[in-house]
Scaffold this motif. Structure first.
Motif, PDB file in Angstrom:
ATOM      1  N   VAL A 133       5.815 -33.663   6.273  1.00  0.00           N
ATOM      2  CA  VAL A 133       6.667 -34.450   7.219  1.00  0.00           C
ATOM      3  C   VAL A 133       5.802 -34.151   8.645  1.00  0.00           C
ATOM      4  O   VAL A 133       5.671 -35.011   9.483  1.00  0.00           O
ATOM      5  N   ALA A 134       5.509 -32.868   8.741  1.00  0.00           N
ATOM      6  CA  ALA A 134       4.792 -32.335   9.970  1.00  0.00           C
ATOM      7  C   ALA A 134       3.645 -33.229  10.084  1.00  0.00           C
ATOM      8  O   ALA A 134       3.004 -33.414  11.053  1.00  0.00           O
ATOM      9  N   ALA A 135       2.756 -33.210   8.936  1.00  0.00           N
ATOM     10  CA  ALA A 135       1.572 -34.062   9.021  1.00  0.00           C
ATOM     11  C   ALA A 135       1.872 -35.595   9.361  1.00  0.00           C
ATOM     12  O   ALA A 135       1.054 -36.114  10.245  1.00  0.00           O
ATOM     13  N   MET A 141      11.010 -37.738  27.076  1.00  0.00           N
ATOM     14  CA  MET A 141      11.001 -37.193  25.792  1.00  0.00           C
ATOM     15  C   MET A 141      10.031 -37.735  24.743  1.00  0.00           C
ATOM     16  O   MET A 141       9.218 -37.053  24.051  1.00  0.00           O
ATOM     17  N   GLY A 142       9.368 -39.016  24.821  1.00  0.00           N
ATOM     18  CA  GLY A 142       8.300 -39.452  24.185  1.00  0.00           C
ATOM     19  C   GLY A 142       7.073 -38.895  24.541  1.00  0.00           C
ATOM     20  O   GLY A 142       6.147 -38.597  23.745  1.00  0.00           O
ATOM     21  N   LEU A 143       6.770 -38.724  25.902  1.00  0.00           N
ATOM     22  CA  LEU A 143       5.629 -38.216  26.462  1.00  0.00           C
ATOM     23  C   LEU A 143       5.785 -36.495  26.081  1.00  0.00           C
ATOM     24  O   LEU A 143       4.803 -35.692  25.640  1.00  0.00           O
ATOM     25  N   LEU A 151       1.736 -39.530  13.488  1.00  0.00           N
ATOM     26  CA  LEU A 151       2.265 -40.654  14.617  1.00  0.00           C
ATOM     27  C   LEU A 151       2.206 -40.288  16.078  1.00  0.00           C
ATOM     28  O   LEU A 151       1.731 -41.076  16.777  1.00  0.00           O
ATOM     29  N   ARG A 152       2.002 -38.987  16.256  1.00  0.00           N
ATOM     30  CA  ARG A 152       1.639 -38.404  17.462  1.00  0.00           C
ATOM     31  C   ARG A 152       0.141 -39.016  18.033  1.00  0.00           C
ATOM     32  O   ARG A 152       0.297 -39.336  19.374  1.00  0.00           O
ATOM     33  N   GLU A 153      -0.674 -38.720  17.514  1.00  0.00           N
ATOM     34  CA  GLU A 153      -2.138 -38.949  17.647  1.00  0.00           C
ATOM     35  C   GLU A 153      -2.222 -40.717  17.742  1.00  0.00           C
ATOM     36  O   GLU A 153      -2.897 -41.090  18.740  1.00  0.00           O
ATOM     37  N   TRP A 154      -1.517 -41.394  16.928  1.00  0.00           N
ATOM     38  CA  TRP A 154      -1.486 -42.831  17.063  1.00  0.00           C
ATOM     39  C   TRP A 154      -0.940 -43.142  18.573  1.00  0.00           C
ATOM     40  O   TRP A 154      -1.493 -44.005  19.154  1.00  0.00           O
ATOM     41  N   PHE A 155       0.090 -42.720  18.815  1.00  0.00           N
ATOM     42  CA  PHE A 155       0.794 -43.100  19.978  1.00  0.00           C
ATOM     43  C   PHE A 155       0.039 -42.640  21.311  1.00  0.00           C
ATOM     44  O   PHE A 155       0.085 -43.147  22.259  1.00  0.00           O
ATOM     45  N   ARG A 156      -0.623 -41.301  21.067  1.00  0.00           N
ATOM     46  CA  ARG A 156      -1.484 -40.924  22.260  1.00  0.00           C
ATOM     47  C   ARG A 156      -2.409 -41.956  22.457  1.00  0.00           C
ATOM     48  O   ARG A 156      -2.619 -42.377  23.832  1.00  0.00           O
TER      49      ARG A 156
END
Length: 211
Positions: free
Chosen positions: A70-72, A15-17, A77-82
Motif C-alpha cells: 500500500v505504501a508503494a 493537506m493535498g500538498l 499516487l504521490r508522484e503522479w499527483f506531483r
C-alpha cells in the motif's frame, strides 16, 4: 507511532500538498516518510487522516508485505499527483484538466462512506441537541488507507486557486504550499528554515560586496 524519524512536514496550508511534501530533504539527506508500510501509517497518524484505532488494527492484522504494498501505491499516487500539480501551478485550473484526473477518480471510486448521527465533540453547554451528522468510512482493507489522501487531493483540485500554488523559492527545497497570505507574497516553505537561510545568504553577500 513507532517511526523514529523527525516529524513530517505539515506547512503547505493544504493537506493535498502536505502529501506531496511527504518526501523532502530537510538538511542533506532525503527523507521519504512513505518508504514503508510503517512509514505510511506513521505519516497518516501525524496527518490525523485516519483514526488511531484503525491504524492500530491494520498494524496488528495486515499480512506480511501488505502494508508495504500500500505504501508503494501511495508513493506512485504521490508522484503522479506531483506531475499534475507542477504542470498546473501558478495559473487557474480549468475544467479541461478533468482529462488528467482519471487516476485520482479511480481511487476515489473505491470509497465506502456512510453517515451517522453521533455526539458532538464540544466542551460545555450547547444550544443544539448535542448531536451531529458525521461521515464515517468502512476500512475494509489496507488499501482503503489511500482514500482520505485521495479526498485531500480532490479537495485541493476543486477548491484551491492554483494561481497561488507555489514551490519554495529555495533552489534546494522541493516543498510546495498554497499561498493564503493577504498579499500573496509567501516565498518560503517556512521562514524558520529556508527563509532564514535565504536571509543569511543575502547578508553574507552584502558583507562580501562591502569588502
Amino acid at each position: 507511532m513507532s517511526d523514529k524519524r523527525m516529524p513530517a512536514f505539515f506547512l503547505a496550508d493544504d493537506m493535498g500538498l502536505d502529501f506531496l511534501n511527504s518526501i523532502a530533504t530537510p538538511v542533506d539527506t532525503p527523507i521519504d516518510w512513505l518508504d514503508t508500510g510503517e512509514g505510511l501509517l506513521g505519516w497518516l497518524e501525524q496527518a490525523e487522516l485516519v483514526p488511531l484505532d484503525v491504524l492500530t488494527s491494520f498494524r496488528k492484522d495486515a499480512v506480511p508485505g501488505e502494508l508495504d504494498a500500500v505504501a508503494a501505491q501511495a508513493r506512485a499516487l504521490r508522484e503522479w499527483f506531483r506531475e499534475f500539480v507542477q504542470a498546473h501551478k501558478g495559473k487557474p485550473l480549468r475544467g479541461k484538466a478533468i482529462d488528467e484526473l482519471a487516476v485520482l477518480n479511480q481511487v476515489l471510486a473505491r470509497d465506502e462512506e456512510f453517515g451517522q448521527v453521533v455526539v458532538t465533540k464540544v466542551k460545555g453547554e450547547s444550544k443544539t441537541s448535542g448531536l451531529e451528522w458525521r461521515l464515517q468510512r468502512r476500512w475494509r482493507s489496507p488499501d482503503s488507507l489511500l482514500l482520505p489522501v485521495a479526498r485531500a487531493m480532490a479537495n485541493l483540485v476543486c477548491t484551491a486557486d492554483f494561481t497561488y500554488v507555489k514551490k519554495c523559492e529555495s533552489p534546494t527545497c522541493s516543498l510546495m504550499f498554497v499561498d493564503r497570505t493577504n498579499r500573496r507574497a509567501r516565498r518560503w516553505c517556512s521562514m524558520a528554515t529556508c527563509g532564514n537561510r535565504a536571509k543569511q545568504a543575502a547578508h553574507r553577500a552584502r558583507v562580501q560586496n562591502d569588502d
